[in-house]
Scaffold this active site. Structure first.
Site, PDB file in Angstrom:
ATOM      1  CD  GLU A   1      -3.238  -0.819   1.985  1.00  0.00           C
ATOM      2  OE1 GLU A   1      -3.305   0.221   2.648  1.00  0.00           O
ATOM      3  OE2 GLU A   1      -4.149  -1.668   1.955  1.00  0.00           O
TER       4      GLU A   1
ATOM      5  CD  GLU B   1      -3.622  -5.734   3.884  1.00  0.00           C
ATOM      6  OE1 GLU B   1      -4.489  -4.945   4.306  1.00  0.00           O
ATOM      7  OE2 GLU B   1      -2.401  -5.529   3.970  1.00  0.00           O
TER       8      GLU B   1
HETATM    9  C1  NOJ Z   1      -4.211  -2.105   4.984  1.00  0.00           C
HETATM   10  C2  NOJ Z   1      -2.870  -2.293   5.618  1.00  0.00           C
HETATM   11  O1  NOJ Z   1      -2.004  -2.923   4.734  1.00  0.00           O
HETATM   12  C3  NOJ Z   1      -2.913  -3.017   6.942  1.00  0.00           C
HETATM   13  O2  NOJ Z   1      -1.692  -2.829   7.559  1.00  0.00           O
HETATM   14  C4  NOJ Z   1      -4.077  -2.504   7.758  1.00  0.00           C
HETATM   15  O3  NOJ Z   1      -4.099  -3.024   9.042  1.00  0.00           O
HETATM   16  C5  NOJ Z   1      -5.376  -2.855   7.034  1.00  0.00           C
HETATM   17  N1  NOJ Z   1      -5.375  -2.212   5.737  1.00  0.00           N
HETATM   18  C6  NOJ Z   1      -6.630  -2.409   7.769  1.00  0.00           C
HETATM   19  O4  NOJ Z   1      -6.621  -1.038   7.887  1.00  0.00           O
END
Ligand code: NOJ
Length: 487
Positions: free
Chosen positions: A205, A393
């Site tokens: 991200e 994710e």
């Molecule tokens: C994206 C992130 O990569 C992760 O670290 C985070 O905990 C989750 N989204 C939820 O916000």
């Protein structure tokens, strides 16, 4: 109220016997029902579909001062008063550094085929560059051996936001040197782990750590740079990705695959008609222009450069070539939909900003829009002819409650996952090349500036005792994995 409803729902689904304290661990579905359900299952995923779960180093490991780990920007930020919810830090987190065996056992009990973790750069290079710390890599060696012994395939992210503080002190992502340092670190890790890790992701991200950390100041390092500064940081992030791809290819064992995990803005046509779908494809390319688009195309779009004008990033032709280094796969983190409509403006699209009443999970930013997980991979495959995609994710935060009977009836997360997986099934049924799915997260963990109150796990963690308890969503997910589909 919420719990009583969850218990009722659970009883309806699985029978009231399933509410007995031991029932959840066994998920008491009678054998006859199981046969009937699998026979009638119409929403199967392709054979070999990789069901996984994900975590990240700073969010779960703890042990921040052990075995020579250097400080990261998240240690500094979280220890700065007023920066995080409740002043929470990742000092202990899930204590995964010491409990990784127990956590691999949880994965095994779920039936996970794969696990996505990240390496903490400051464990391996405490100063960011220079002499590596062998003890840092040892932890990942131990964990990988444990995973492989359990038959779980590791997917490794190299940068999940825990930048060594020593590099931040020299300018961090504002400096091009950090991109070079990342490539050096990535090559080193790939060289040492690629005997067991076959899939590496450079960055997690980029759009989050750049925009929230260097523009909005709400994440480490907490800066609010002007537009030109942010654009340069963004350029150094994509450059680090590209140089990292090259370094991994140079140092890893043959056959190692390289990609990234990006939360591309998931453009969803607000109505699924040809004109709005075409608008969503244009929006996907332009709203991701500084991140996924430039990585996939090796150039900034004309609209991106025009939009930023004098504040556009400074770059060389060699930078662009590195940034566009071909990747073997694309990882997409998918949570919130970005609704798009066709528009008569030159761009041909407009974003539809959701009204205040739009439903969301505990995290206010996490709007529930299952179509996001259909359109994001579909548009990526269509625009850039990607042949291998992972949902790196997807998951949801909830106000989980551990009830006196020892269970967590997170019916909202089950609802969320079921709806998103239904849309993912729609994508794979249309041959969108999604090869795997990683649920965020294996267990509750340090949700960055939101601290520990925002729980994303499918295992509940009591942060006082470190006890892990599978939530109802874990049982749901275990059934999905066992059936390779949604019954
Ligand atoms: C994206 C992130 O990569 C992760 O670290 C985070 O905990 C989750 N989204 C939820 O916000």
């Amino acid at each position: 109220m919420q719990n009583r409803f969850s218990r009722r729902t659970f009883a309806r689904l699985f029978g009231s016997a399933a509410l007995a304290p031991t029932a959840l661990t066994n998920l008491a579905i009678p054998a006859s029902a199981q046969t009937a359900q699998s026979a009638s299952a119409t929403r199967s995923f392709p054979q070999g579909f990789l069901w996984g779960s994900a975590t990240a180093s700073y969010q779960v490991e703890g042990a921040v001062n052990e075995d020579g780990r250097g400080p990261s920007i998240w240690d500094t930020f979280s220890h700065t008063p007023g920066k995080t919810n409740n002043g929470d830090t990742g000092d202990v987190a899930d204590d995964h550094y010491h409990r990784y065996k127990e956590d691999v056992a949880l994965m095994k009990a779920l039936g996970l085929k794969t696990y996505r973790f990240s390496v903490a750069w400051p464990r391996v290079f405490p100063q960011g560059t220079g002499t590596p710390n062998p003890k840092g890599l040892d932890f990942y060696n131990r964990m990988l051996d444990e995973l492989l012994a359990a038959g779980i395939e590791p997917y490794c992210t190299l940068f999940h936001w825990d930048l060594p503080q020593a590099l931040e002190d020299k300018g961090g992502w504002q400096s091009r040197d950090t991109s070079e340092a990342f490539a050096n670190y990535a090559g080193y890790v790939a060289q040492h782990l690629s005997d067991r890790v076959k899939h590496f992701m450079t960055m997690n991200e980029m759009s989050s750590f750049v925009d929230i950390g260097y523009r909005d100041g709400r994440h480490a390092p907490g800066l609010k740079l002007p537009p030109a500064g942010v654009n340069q940081v963004r350029h150094h992030a994509v450059l680090a990705h590209g140089l990292g791809v090259q370094a991994i290819r140079a140092h890893a064992k043959p056959g190692t695959k390289v990609g990234l995990a990006e939360n591309a803005s998931a453009c969803v046509p607000v109505i699924e008609t040809p004109e709005h779908i075409a608008a969503a494809a244009k929006a996907y390319r332009e709203t991701n222009a500084g991140y996924l688009t430039v990585v996939m195309e090796g150039k900034y779009t004309d609209a991106y450069l025009a939009h930023h004008g004098a504040a556009a990033p400074k770059f060389t032709a060699a930078d662009m070539k590195a940034i566009g280094s071909p990747v073997d796969f694309v990882g997409l983190n998918v949570y919130t939909p970005s609704y798009v409509r066709a528009d008569s403006s030159p761009a041909g699209f407009a974003m539809v900003h959701p009204p205040a009443s739009y439903p969301h999970m505990m995290s206010k930013w996490l709007h529930v829009g299952p179509e996001a997980i259909y359109w994001s991979p579909k548009l990526a495959a269509q625009l850039w002819n990607v042949k291998e995609i992972y949902i790196t994710e997807n998951g949801a935060s909830s106000e989980d409650v551990l009830t006196p009977d020892g269970h967590v009836y997170d019916s909202d997360r089950v609802m969320y996952l079921r709806n998103y997986l239904t849309q993912l099934h729609r994508a794979v049924s249309e041959n969108v090349p999604v090869r795997g799915y990683f649920c965020w997260s294996l267990m509750d963990n340090y949700e960055w500036a939101d601290g520990y109150a925002y729980r994303f796990g499918i295992h509940y963690v009591d942060f006082k005792t470190q006890k892990r308890t599978p939530k109802m969503s874990a049982h749901f997910y275990r059934e999905v994995i066992a059936r390779n589909g949604l019954a």
